[in-house]
Every structure is written in C-alpha cells, then in structure tokens.
Motif scaffolding. Structure first.
Motif, PDB file in Angstrom:
ATOM      1  N   ILE A   5      47.872  -0.260 -70.359  1.00 57.13           N
ATOM      2  CA  ILE A   5      48.691  -0.056 -69.355  1.00 57.13           C
ATOM      3  C   ILE A   5      48.874  -1.340 -68.281  1.00 57.13           C
ATOM      4  N   ASP A   6      47.834  -1.826 -68.151  1.00 54.60           N
ATOM      5  CA  ASP A   6      47.921  -2.991 -67.182  1.00 54.60           C
ATOM      6  C   ASP A   6      48.920  -4.202 -67.811  1.00 54.60           C
ATOM      7  N   LYS A   7      48.630  -4.254 -69.270  1.00 55.38           N
ATOM      8  CA  LYS A   7      49.568  -5.390 -69.836  1.00 55.38           C
ATOM      9  C   LYS A   7      51.066  -5.094 -70.122  1.00 55.38           C
ATOM     10  N   LEU A   8      51.265  -3.743 -70.163  1.00 54.46           N
ATOM     11  CA  LEU A   8      52.408  -3.186 -70.234  1.00 54.46           C
ATOM     12  C   LEU A   8      53.361  -3.164 -68.764  1.00 54.46           C
ATOM     13  N   CYS A   9      52.429  -2.962 -67.845  1.00 54.20           N
ATOM     14  CA  CYS A   9      52.902  -2.985 -66.379  1.00 54.20           C
ATOM     15  C   CYS A   9      53.099  -4.722 -65.952  1.00 54.20           C
ATOM     16  N   ALA A  10      52.432  -5.591 -66.526  1.00 55.84           N
ATOM     17  CA  ALA A  10      52.492  -6.947 -66.014  1.00 55.84           C
ATOM     18  C   ALA A  10      53.906  -7.396 -66.958  1.00 55.84           C
ATOM     19  N   ARG A  11      54.417  -6.776 -67.775  1.00 57.46           N
ATOM     20  CA  ARG A  11      55.834  -7.014 -68.412  1.00 57.46           C
ATOM     21  C   ARG A  11      57.132  -6.177 -67.982  1.00 57.46           C
ATOM     22  N   GLY A  12      56.647  -5.388 -67.034  1.00 58.77           N
ATOM     23  CA  GLY A  12      57.745  -4.570 -66.267  1.00 58.77           C
ATOM     24  C   GLY A  12      57.652  -2.935 -66.540  1.00 58.77           C
ATOM     25  N   MET A  13      56.687  -2.491 -67.119  1.00 56.37           N
ATOM     26  CA  MET A  13      56.578  -0.900 -67.281  1.00 56.37           C
ATOM     27  C   MET A  13      56.198  -0.353 -65.967  1.00 56.37           C
ATOM     28  N   TYR A  14      56.754   0.760 -65.475  1.00 55.30           N
ATOM     29  CA  TYR A  14      56.498   1.364 -64.458  1.00 55.30           C
ATOM     30  C   TYR A  14      55.465   2.412 -64.936  1.00 55.30           C
ATOM     31  N   PHE A  15      54.346   2.543 -64.209  1.00 55.59           N
ATOM     32  CA  PHE A  15      53.410   3.452 -64.443  1.00 55.59           C
ATOM     33  C   PHE A  15      53.033   4.361 -63.265  1.00 55.59           C
ATOM     34  N   TRP A  16      52.931   5.512 -63.412  1.00 59.27           N
ATOM     35  CA  TRP A  16      52.456   6.607 -62.395  1.00 59.27           C
ATOM     36  C   TRP A  16      51.325   7.499 -63.042  1.00 59.27           C
ATOM     37  N   ASP A  17      50.272   7.849 -62.514  1.00 68.70           N
ATOM     38  CA  ASP A  17      49.311   8.742 -62.853  1.00 68.70           C
ATOM     39  C   ASP A  17      49.837  10.060 -62.316  1.00 68.70           C
ATOM     40  N   TYR A  18      49.745  11.267 -62.969  1.00 67.42           N
ATOM     41  CA  TYR A  18      50.432  12.533 -62.852  1.00 67.42           C
ATOM     42  C   TYR A  18      49.647  12.960 -61.529  1.00 67.42           C
ATOM     43  N   GLY A  19      48.071  12.834 -61.385  1.00 66.27           N
ATOM     44  CA  GLY A  19      47.555  13.560 -60.451  1.00 66.27           C
ATOM     45  C   GLY A  19      46.255  12.617 -60.165  1.00 66.27           C
TER      46      GLY A  19
END
Length: 153
Positions: A98-112
């Motif tokens: 997830i960190d690698k993908l977010c570094a490329r521009g993915m927006y991540f959220w944790d549901y809870g």
C-alpha cells in the motif's frame, strides 16, 4: 507480466489507456494482488481501501498469504502462535505494498482503522509524521476521509 493476476492487470492497463474507469474487488487467499500491483512500474490504481475484518484477526477475521481457508482454519486452532505470526507477516507485506502504491499516487483509506491498528501491532510503521499519539495514522479511516481529520482525528 506473469502469474494468475496478469489478466486483471491487462484489464486495468487497457482501461487506463482508454481513459476509462474500472472497479475491482479481490476476494482470494492464495495470491496477493496489492504486491503484484506494487511491482508494476506504472501508476495503475487510483483508489484503495482495506475491507478485511480485523476486529478479530486471529480467529477468521484475516487469512494470511499462502494458506487456503481450510489450512488457515486448522492452523488457527491447532497452531495459534504460528497462525498469528503468519497473519502479522501478511499485514506487514500488505501495508508495504500500500505504501508503494500510495507513493505513486493511489489514495488509500482504512474502513475503520482496525487494519492500521493491527499493522501497527504487527510492527509496521503506520503513524503520521510527527504523530502526537499512537493512534494518529498516516492513512485516514472512512469517517476521517468523509468528515475530515480535524473533526474526527
């Protein structure tokens, strides 16, 4: 590209090349699509969220990479310490992807926030930079995303 995940990657690439939109939900216990996506050199995924049931991670709420459901169900009762170690290893792998993908521009959220809490318990670094406490994660929860960090976080 190789492996079972290749057809899904090809669909994502084709849709991105057409400036289209596609949504995929992955339900599997024998491969890890986030790691596979993180291996790609291109930014392929814009949004990501974790929907696992980590409120009870060691009794069926999370299944580790590399085990089938049946193998996991046996191990969680007969070898709970080994099962816990495999779950925590998988969580560390998942947040690293997830960190690698977010570094490329993915927006991540944790549901809870249960996902981020369990990643933290597994030894992963998941806090925001200069976090004032051990609960200020770098990725928002679903409610923080909707309401804003200042109102919830």
């Amino acid at each position: 590209m190789k492996g079972r995940f290749t057809p899904v990657l090809l669909v994502i690439i084709d849709v991105r090349n057409m400036d289209g939109t596609v949504s995929h939900t992955f339900k599997s216990f024998d491969f890890f699509p986030l790691e596979r996506l993180a291996e790609e050199p291109d930014h392929l995924v814009d949004l990501g969220s974790d929907q696992t049931s980590l409120h009870n991670p060691f009794l069926g709420g999370y299944y580790p990479v590399g085990l089938t459901i049946e193998q996991s169900n046996i191990m969680m009762t007969k070898e709970p310490n080994k099962f816990k170690a495999l779950v925590q290893e998988s969580l560390r792998r998942q947040i690293a992807a997830i960190d690698k993908l977010c570094a490329r521009g993915m927006y991540f959220w944790d549901y809870g926030n249960a996902f981020l809490v369990e990643c933290q318990r597994a030894g992963a670094s998941v806090l925001r930079e200069n976090a004032p406490d051990d609960k200020t994660f770098r990725y928002p929860s679903y409610m923080q995303d909707i309401m804003g960090w200042d109102l919830i976080g």
